[in-house]
Scaffold this active site. Sequence first.
Site, mmCIF file in Angstrom:
data_model
loop_
_atom_site.group_PDB
_atom_site.id
_atom_site.type_symbol
_atom_site.label_atom_id
_atom_site.label_comp_id
_atom_site.label_asym_id
_atom_site.label_seq_id
_atom_site.Cartn_x
_atom_site.Cartn_y
_atom_site.Cartn_z
ATOM 1 N N SER A 1 -9.263 3.176 2.063
ATOM 2 C CA SER A 1 -8.626 2.005 2.659
ATOM 3 C C SER A 1 -9.024 1.812 4.125
ATOM 4 O O SER A 1 -8.751 0.772 4.701
ATOM 5 C CB SER A 1 -7.100 2.114 2.542
ATOM 6 O OG SER A 1 -6.624 3.148 3.353
ATOM 7 N N LYS B 1 -3.553 4.130 8.182
ATOM 8 C CA LYS B 1 -3.809 2.706 8.456
ATOM 9 C C LYS B 1 -3.806 2.453 9.963
ATOM 10 O O LYS B 1 -3.377 3.294 10.751
ATOM 11 C CB LYS B 1 -2.683 1.838 7.842
ATOM 12 C CG LYS B 1 -2.554 1.883 6.323
ATOM 13 C CD LYS B 1 -3.594 1.041 5.634
ATOM 14 C CE LYS B 1 -3.459 1.059 4.131
ATOM 15 N NZ LYS B 1 -3.539 2.367 3.503
#
Lengths: 197, 438
Positions: free
Chosen positions: A119, A156
Site C-alpha cells: 500500500s 500509511k
Amino acid sequence: MSNPLPAETWKERIEDISDFYCRNGRMPSYSEIGVLLGIKSKNAVSKVVDRLQKLGAVARDRRGRILPRSIARPLRVLGTVEAGFPSPAEEELVDTLSLDDFLVKNRQASFLLKVSGDSMSGAGIIAGDLVIVDRSRTPKNGDIVIAEVDGEWTMKYLKKTAAGVVLVPANPNYKPIKPKTELKVAGVVTAVVRKYG
Amino acid sequence: MANDQPITLSSWPRAILHVDVDAFFTSCEQAIHPELKGKPLITGKERGIVAAMSYEAKAKGVVRGMRIFEAKKACPRLIALPSDYETYSLFSVRMFDILRRFSPDVEEYSIDEAFVDLTGLRRIHHTGYPEISGQIQEAVQKELDLSVSCGVSLSKVLAKIGSKLNKPHGLVAIPGDRIHVVIAQVPVEKVWGIGPNTSALLRKFGVTTALDFARKNEAFVQKHLSKPYQIIWNELNGRAVLRVETEAKTEYQSISKTRTFTPPSGDKEFVFGQVSKNLENACIKARRYKLAARRLLIFLRRQDFKESGAEVKLDRPSAYPSELMGPARIGFESIYRPEALYRLTGIVLAGLVRRDEIQHTLFDEPAQIERMQRIYECIDNLSDRFGKHVVLHGSSLPANQQAQHEGDRGDVPQRKTELFKGETERQRLGMPVLKIKV
C-alpha cells in the site's frame, strides 16, 4: 600538597604507562608501575597513581585496580597537543557519520519492521523492505506511520485535515482510512532499507 | 518509640530509584507482537517449562517452573512462545541506556532491574525526584512499550520495597518523613536480603514488619545479627550504605552454561556433545572476561528430573576447551549411566582467576601454553567476524548437527527463523523486530 616535579616528568610517566598499555593491552599493576618508573616504594607509586587520576589519565575500580582513561587514547588526548599537527585524514573524518547513525536517530526507541504489503509502493516502500520505526517521535502531518486503526495494523501517510486525521496510502488500489473508533500510532517510519544481492 | 514518629525528618538526603520491568520476558514479546497484549502468555516453550508468564497468565494460576501442559490445564487459552533471549537482551540494554539519559549512575542489577542514583539531579531536570522517576517510567513505556514499576527513596533497600509495593506500573516515592508509614505495611521477610531464617529469628523478638525491624536499636542489631543485616537495618532507617554500583560486571565467581534438549536422549555421544558445547560456551564467556577456571563441574539431569554431578580439579587454570575436554570426559564417564535417558546437561567453571594472574608450575610447558593461547585468540577473532561456533570442537558436533528440540517444542524464536537478506543464522541486526503485518 605541592607538586615539585616538572610537567615534563609527568608527561614522560604518562607516556611510559601508555606504552605499557599499548604493548600489553592491559594496565600495569602497582608493582609494575614501580618498575616502569623506577620507584621502589609502593606508597610512592600509589601517590603517582593519585596524581594521574587527578589528571584524568587513569581511574581506579572499586577494588583499587587501575583502569585506563585518557591513557588508553594517547593520540587523541596527548597527540594533538604534544605532536603539533594531527594527521590530516583523522581531522577530516571527525565530522562523518556511520551508516547506523545516519539511519537511526534515537537508538533506544528504534525498531525494525519487515514490510509485507504494497500500500506504500508509491512512496518507494515495497514488500520485503525493512523499515526503521521510531517510537519516540511525535507524528507530524505527512509522516509515514505504523498505526493501529480500529483493531487493524497498517502503514500509511498520516494527514491531519480539518475534518480529523486520515491515513493515506501511496497506491491508487487502496483507499484512505478514516479511523472510526480508535487510532494508535506505534511509531514513525524514519528510513527504509533494501539490500540487493 | 511511638510508631507514628517519623524515622527521619529530612525528606531526600539521597534519592535512589529502583526500576523493575513488569513481567519482563512476556512484556518484550507483547511489545513486538502487539496482538498478544492482554492475553495469557508464557515463554519457555522450548524447554517445556514456564520460564516467565504475563500478568494475564499469572491471574489464571500459572507460576514459574510449571510444566507447560500443566499450565495449559490451568489456563486453556494460554499462548506458549519459545524464549527469544536475543530480543530480551536488546530490550534490556536499551532500558539501561534510557536510564543513563537521566543519570550517569546506573547499576544494571539484573536483565530487567536497575538502580539509579538520582541524588542532586533535581536542578538539571527542574523537578522533584518522584517526578523524575515518573518521566523515566514514561520514557521506557513510550520508547520500548515496556511497563516498569519504580520505587524511589533514600536507600536501595527502601527503593526496592517501593517498586514492589504497587506492581504493575507502580510508582512509589518514599521520602524520609514517610518511611515509617510505608514500611509499617511491609512484612519483614519481604525486605530485600532477609530470608526465611532471619525473618524467623526476628519474629522471636516480636519483629514482624520492616518498621519493627527499623525501630530496633543498634545494640540489638549488633548483638543478634551479622554485617549484611546490619546494613539492611541502616538502609531501612534511611541511611544509604549500599552504593549504586555503576561499573559493568566484569567479575564472576563462576560461569555456568546449561542446555535442555527434547526428546530426552540415551545416545552417549549426543549427550556428551551437549556437555562439550556447554563447555565451549562457558569458555567463550570466561575468555571474554579474561578469566580461567580452576575447577570444573559437570551435571546431568535425567528424564525423571533426577540429577547427578561430578567435580574435576584442574592442574592449571584454563579457559580452553581443548585442555578441559579431557577432564570433562572423565567427570562425564563417572556419572553417565547407559540405561538412563537425559534431558539436560550443564557445565560450571568455578574457582575463577584472572588470566594474567595465573601461576605456572615447574612442569608446565610454556611453548604448549603459548600455542593454545594463540589458537584460541584466532578462534575468538573468527567468532567475532563470522559468529559464534564458526570453529568448534569435534566432540560438540553431535549437538550441533541435530536440532536442540524436536517436534512440537522444537520451535525456535521467529527472530532466528525469519531472517532479513544479509542476516545469517549466526548474526542478526542488533535491533528488535516488530512483528506487525503492514
